[in-house]
Design an enzyme around this catalytic site. Structure first.
Site, mmCIF file in Angstrom:
data_model
loop_
_atom_site.group_PDB
_atom_site.id
_atom_site.type_symbol
_atom_site.label_atom_id
_atom_site.label_comp_id
_atom_site.label_asym_id
_atom_site.label_seq_id
_atom_site.Cartn_x
_atom_site.Cartn_y
_atom_site.Cartn_z
ATOM 1 N N ARG A 56 0.854 -1.195 0.000
ATOM 2 C CA ARG A 56 0.000 0.000 0.000
ATOM 3 C C ARG A 56 0.885 1.238 0.000
ATOM 4 N NH1 ARG A 56 -1.419 1.651 4.750
ATOM 5 N NH2 ARG A 56 -2.238 -0.346 5.467
ATOM 6 N N TYR A 108 -15.786 16.743 -16.347
ATOM 7 C CA TYR A 108 -16.137 15.327 -16.314
ATOM 8 C C TYR A 108 -17.247 15.111 -15.275
ATOM 9 C CZ TYR A 108 -15.663 10.332 -15.591
ATOM 10 O OH TYR A 108 -15.925 8.997 -15.484
ATOM 11 N N ASP A 180 -6.517 18.715 -14.779
ATOM 12 C CA ASP A 180 -6.851 17.368 -15.243
ATOM 13 C C ASP A 180 -6.381 17.272 -16.696
ATOM 14 O OD1 ASP A 180 -8.052 15.105 -16.299
ATOM 15 O OD2 ASP A 180 -9.898 15.325 -15.123
ATOM 16 N N LYS A 205 -7.711 6.263 -19.607
ATOM 17 C CA LYS A 205 -7.977 6.778 -20.950
ATOM 18 C C LYS A 205 -6.720 6.620 -21.821
ATOM 19 C CE LYS A 205 -11.781 7.676 -18.847
ATOM 20 N NZ LYS A 205 -12.049 8.910 -18.163
HETATM 21 C C1 PLP Z 1 -12.565 9.374 -16.966
HETATM 22 C C2 PLP Z 1 -12.199 10.699 -16.454
HETATM 23 C C3 PLP Z 1 -12.045 10.937 -15.087
HETATM 24 C C4 PLP Z 1 -12.305 9.856 -14.050
HETATM 25 O O1 PLP Z 1 -11.368 8.834 -14.141
HETATM 26 P P1 PLP Z 1 -11.686 7.293 -13.735
HETATM 27 O O2 PLP Z 1 -10.412 6.623 -14.069
HETATM 28 O O3 PLP Z 1 -12.850 6.862 -14.553
HETATM 29 O O4 PLP Z 1 -11.993 7.307 -12.277
HETATM 30 C C5 PLP Z 1 -11.669 12.201 -14.679
HETATM 31 N N1 PLP Z 1 -11.459 13.194 -15.566
HETATM 32 C C6 PLP Z 1 -11.601 13.005 -16.900
HETATM 33 C C7 PLP Z 1 -11.367 14.147 -17.836
HETATM 34 C C8 PLP Z 1 -11.985 11.762 -17.385
HETATM 35 O O5 PLP Z 1 -12.143 11.596 -18.705
#
Ligand code: PLP
Length: 393
Positions: A56, A108, A180, A205
């Site tokens: 962890r 998001y 982000d 992604k």
């Molecule tokens: C998918 C996504 C998230 C969340 O991520 P997860 O891996 O699904 O928890 C946050 N920000 C953006 C821009 C995303 O496309």
């Protein structure tokens, strides 16, 4: 653990994507990073300098990924989490009850859900602004504002935020800036170089890149922030497991190749959409061949557009494609199509949705790395399918 070396820091992106953090397996000479499933580590074994204690806290495979991500974003430290949202949660854990966050209005959906439905319960306050004008961030600052949170490009309208300008405003008010960077990836845009304090990723992604991982990451360039995030992994435990970390390491080796192709394919799709009568607006960072502002080197693979048709017809369009798979998420090698009004944003009342630009006609594409002619034919067939249908009112 850190300190396996900054041996690749000064190399170019493509070289770092393939070599950073990789420790050839001592016993075998294997050229790829090994997966270390071990949860715990023998204390005081001969020559023990690894510092690994319990997974962890830190794990060799996760550490390798964290080193690569730090190198790719030009940061000093990275931290891999079990999902993009758990990484976001670790950023919010830096705040205290009573603190205020300014975020962009085009976000998001899961980010807004975490802000509004969970974090408000812990006494955090949130404001949402149109991030295309940096002054809107400054106008929303209150004495208790501690964090600016934004995506750029935003989801799903691909709005761009000037990272440099917003970070400068944040510094003036002693506010942290977190970006982000999921849509752009570090191959296209590196927020830490533009003044941001924290880079956030859903590695589910583009970084994983094959729609087979759920994970998240944070990258920083500051020892104190790094210490607090390291403590968060240890104390909260929302960490990425070794196998998922290994999949992301594998995915990252082709990130630069994929992003080049995603961008070219998206530009080809946009060129096509510009010729279609039924298409109204197109949202895309590289639209009209204009230079992409904001430190982005190419547009990436995400685009949205509106079709001049009613809800049912647009839904039919999204279901008529073959290569573009009707699905949520983005950033994989396969092309995906999403109809926000009936999918990701269906739960939002129509008037609120439309006020934010998420109209019934809006379609979002995650353009994959297939042959662009097949992508264009696929969309042509889907338009033909809805032209054959009388528009019902
Ligand atoms: C998918 C996504 C998230 C969340 O991520 P997860 O891996 O699904 O928890 C946050 N920000 C953006 C821009 C995303 O496309």
């Amino acid at each position: 653990m850190d300190g396996k070396g900054k041996r690749w820091k000064n190399f170019r992106f493509e070289t770092k994507a393939i070599h950073s953090g990789q420790i050839p397996h001592d016993n075998t000479g294997g050229v790829t990073q090994a997966i270390f499933p071990s949860s715990t580590y023998r204390v005081g074994f001969p020559g023990d300098e690894s510092g690994y204690v319990y997974s962890r806290w830190s794990n060799p495979t996760r550490s390798a990924l964290e080193e690569i991500l730090a190198d790719l974003e030009n940061g000093s430290h990275a931290f891999a989490f079990a999902s993009g949202l758990s990484a976001l949660n670790a950023v919010l854990d830096l705040l205290k009850s009573g603190d205020h966050v300014v975020a962009v209005d085009d976000l998001y959906g899961g980010t807004r859900r975490l802000f509004e439905r969970l974090m408000r319960n812990f006494g955090l306050d949130f404001s949402y602004v149109d991030g295309t004008d940096p002054a809107n961030f400054e106008k929303a600052v209150k004495p208790n504002t501690k964090l600016f949170w934004f995506e750029t490009p935003t989801n799903p309208l691909l709005k761009l935020v000037d990272i440099k300008a917003v970070s400068a405003i944040a510094k003036k008010h002693n506010i942290l800036t977190a970006v982000d960077n999921t849509f752009a990836t570090p191959y296209i845009q590196r927020p830490l170089e533009l003044g941001a304090d924290i880079v956030h990723h859903s590695v589910s992604k583009y970084l994983g890149g094959h729609c087979d991982v759920i994970g998240g990451a944070l990258v920083v360039n500051n020892e104190e922030l790094a210490e607090r995030l390291r403590f968060n992994q240890y104390a909260v435990g929302g960490v990425l497991d070794p196998f998922q970390a290994w999949l992301v390491i594998r995915g990252l080796k082709t990130l630069h190749l994929r992003m080049e192709r995603h961008s070219v394919n998206a530009m080809k799709v946009v060129e096509y959409l510009e010729t279609v009568d039924l298409v109204d607006k197109i949202y895309f960072p590289g639209i009209d061949g204009k230079a992409i502002p904001n430190g982005m080197t190419m547009p990436g693979g995400m685009l949205s557009f509106t079709i001049k048709a009613d809800f049912e017809t647009v839904k039919k369009f999204a279901m008529a494609t073959q290569v573009f798979i009707l699905a949520e998420s983005l950033g994989g090698v396969e092309s995906l199509i999403n109809h926000p009004a009936s999918m990701t944003h269906a739960s939002i009342p129509k008037d609120v949705r439309e006020a934010n630009g998420i109209t019934d006609g809006l379609v979002r594409l995650s353009v994959g790395v297939e042959h662009h002619d097949d992508l264009v034919s696929d969309l042509t067939n889907a338009f033909a399918a809805i032209k054959a249908v009388p528009v019902s009112r």
